[in-house]
Design an enzyme around this catalytic site. Structure first.
Site, PDB file in Angstrom:
ATOM      1  N   TYR A 183       0.831  -1.206   0.000  1.00 54.69           N
ATOM      2  CA  TYR A 183       0.000   0.000   0.000  1.00 54.69           C
ATOM      3  C   TYR A 183       0.869   1.260   0.000  1.00 54.69           C
ATOM      4  CZ  TYR A 183      -3.359   3.421   1.952  1.00 54.69           C
ATOM      5  OH  TYR A 183      -4.144   4.523   2.192  1.00 54.69           O
ATOM      6  N   TRP A 213      -7.780   9.596  10.352  1.00 55.29           N
ATOM      7  CA  TRP A 213      -9.018  10.346  10.492  1.00 55.29           C
ATOM      8  C   TRP A 213     -10.089   9.387  11.001  1.00 55.29           C
ATOM      9  CZ3 TRP A 213      -9.620  13.678   5.412  1.00 55.29           C
ATOM     10  CH2 TRP A 213      -8.440  14.419   5.215  1.00 55.29           C
TER      11      TRP A 213
END
Length: 416
Positions: A183, A213
């Site tokens: 990733y 977040w």
């Protein structure tokens, strides 16, 4: 709903924009769509494979129904994407496979989603001279320099060795055999392509690096609004354990350190990027909250206490359980040790600072998780105890679903 003229940070009126948002139906996309509909006069072409998280914005007769349209398709296979980018003023790319369990078991899909599928988006924005806001990740930083110092070294506490700076920090990844880094590597490479397109072809870009977040609608609860064998990110994993009355599973003892920022605070930063291109173009922005640092174990302890308070349920006798990363994720997993964002660039360019302390954002989020999912999880568990075969059939037929919370849209906006 938005009213009056919006001004940028330099006091100039902000003209209404047409925004092509890829990944609009996800966690970040849904909150960004809300802010754009409720606070501005911008128009959104929303693209995703599912629009469940923005269905409240798509209802006919809403005050913004003429400013948002939803298009369900996979950008890898649909020629409409080029038309939408061409007619838009700005493209925001949120599309990604971004769950650690997937990096480890689906490295090819992860690389395709985060690099191969993003390439045409970058190239089309450059070809049509359109501005791009691309969402990257704090994972591009990999491990900190402090991670490689002796555990008793005082230098481990020196910010020079662990605070992550957009324009200075080197990237340190594990070996190729550890698929966890598929990733981060894919995200890093597409960042370099974006920079190359800017240097050679004049692409106007902003890159966002989110630092954890969190808030309502993050990820999914397995077996309720996601696959029963799915493994979401840490907050949803812990939420699932809490809703089921199970110990929270701490991978490798929960020693990793993270910072957490409330989704509503983070969306304000993105809105500043959208409406202040002169200040945002050509920059990478860390978007996080250095004050909200905790180890994963500390996060789990806080979530246990907060959930007990918002649900009225007692704290379990065994609230947490240590588990190895191999047992949880399988072979090939590795982890970054600490993620503290340097905030100099975003404060200098946009004047943005996060506002919500970690205890407050956990209370907001877990209250939402409890109100939204508790009844469905209890029904699911009762069905499992009664007849596992029937329970599986119900999941596939959609009979066991999350409980909808009947709250007016504006009330939701204030609460979340």
């Amino acid at each position: 709903m938005a009213g009056g003229i919006r001004l940028d940070l330099d006091g100039r009126p902000v003209a209404p924009l047409k925004i092509c948002m890829i990944g609009a139906g996800g966690f970040i996309g849904s909150h960004l769509c809300e802010a754009l509909m409720w606070e501005t006069h911008h128009t959104v072409i929303a693209i995703d494979v599912s629009g469940d998280k923005i269905e409240h914005l798509l209802k006919e007769g809403s005050p913004w129904s003429d400013r948002i349209s939803f298009h369900a398709f996979n950008i890898r296979h649909d020629s409409r994407l080029e038309t939408f980018i061409r007619v838009a003023d700005l493209t925001i790319n949120l599309a990604a496979i971004c769950t650690p369990a997937d990096y480890n078991t689906r490295p090819l899909d992860t690389i395709h989603s985060n690099f191969v599928d993003a390439l045409p988006v970058v190239r089309m924005c450059a070809d049509y001279n359109k501005r791009l806001i691309h969402f990257s990740t704090c994972e591009v930083y990999g491990k900190t320099l402090a991670n490689f110092l002796p555990r008793d070294s005082l230098a481990r506490q020196d910010p020079r060795y662990f605070v992550l700076k957009e324009d200075q920090t080197p990237y340190i990844y594990g070996p190729v055999e550890l698929q966890r880094w598929s990733y981060a590597c894919a995200k890093q490479l597409i960042e370099r392509v974006i920079y190359g397109e800017s240097m050679e072809n004049g692409l106007q870009f902003t890159i966002v690096r989110p630092f954890n977040w969190i808030g309502p609608r993050m990820d999914f609860i397995p077996g309720i609004d996601g696959p029963s064998d799915g493994v979401p990110r840490v907050l949803a994993c812990f939420s699932t354990n809490l809703l089921r009355g199970e110990p929270l599973k701490l991978v490798d003892g929960g020693r990793s350190q993270r910072t957490f920022v409330y989704i509503k605070d983070a969306i304000k930063a993105v809105m500043l990027m959208i409406e202040n291109p002169e200040r945002a173009n050509g920059h990478i922005f860390n978007v996080g909250n250095p004050k909200n640092e905790a180890t994963i174990r500390e996060l789990a302890e806080m979530m246990v206490d907060v959930y007990s308070r918002v649900s009225g349920e007692p704290i379990p006798e065994t609230p947490m359980l240590d588990i190895s990363s191999q047992a949880f994720y399988g072979e090939g997993y590795d982890d970054s040790d600490r993620r503290i964002p340097d905030m100099v660039i975003i404060q200098r360019q946009l004047g943005w600072e996060p506002q919500t302390p970690l205890p407050d954002l956990l209370e907001i989020t877990l209250k939402h998780q409890y109100l939204t999912y508790a009844a469905a999880v209890k029904a699911s568990m009762a069905a499992e105890r009664a007849d596992p075969v029937t329970q599986v059939a119900q999941m596939h037929s959609g009979l066991v679903t999350k409980t909808a919370v009947s709250v007016p849209v504006k009330a939701v906006a204030m609460e979340f």
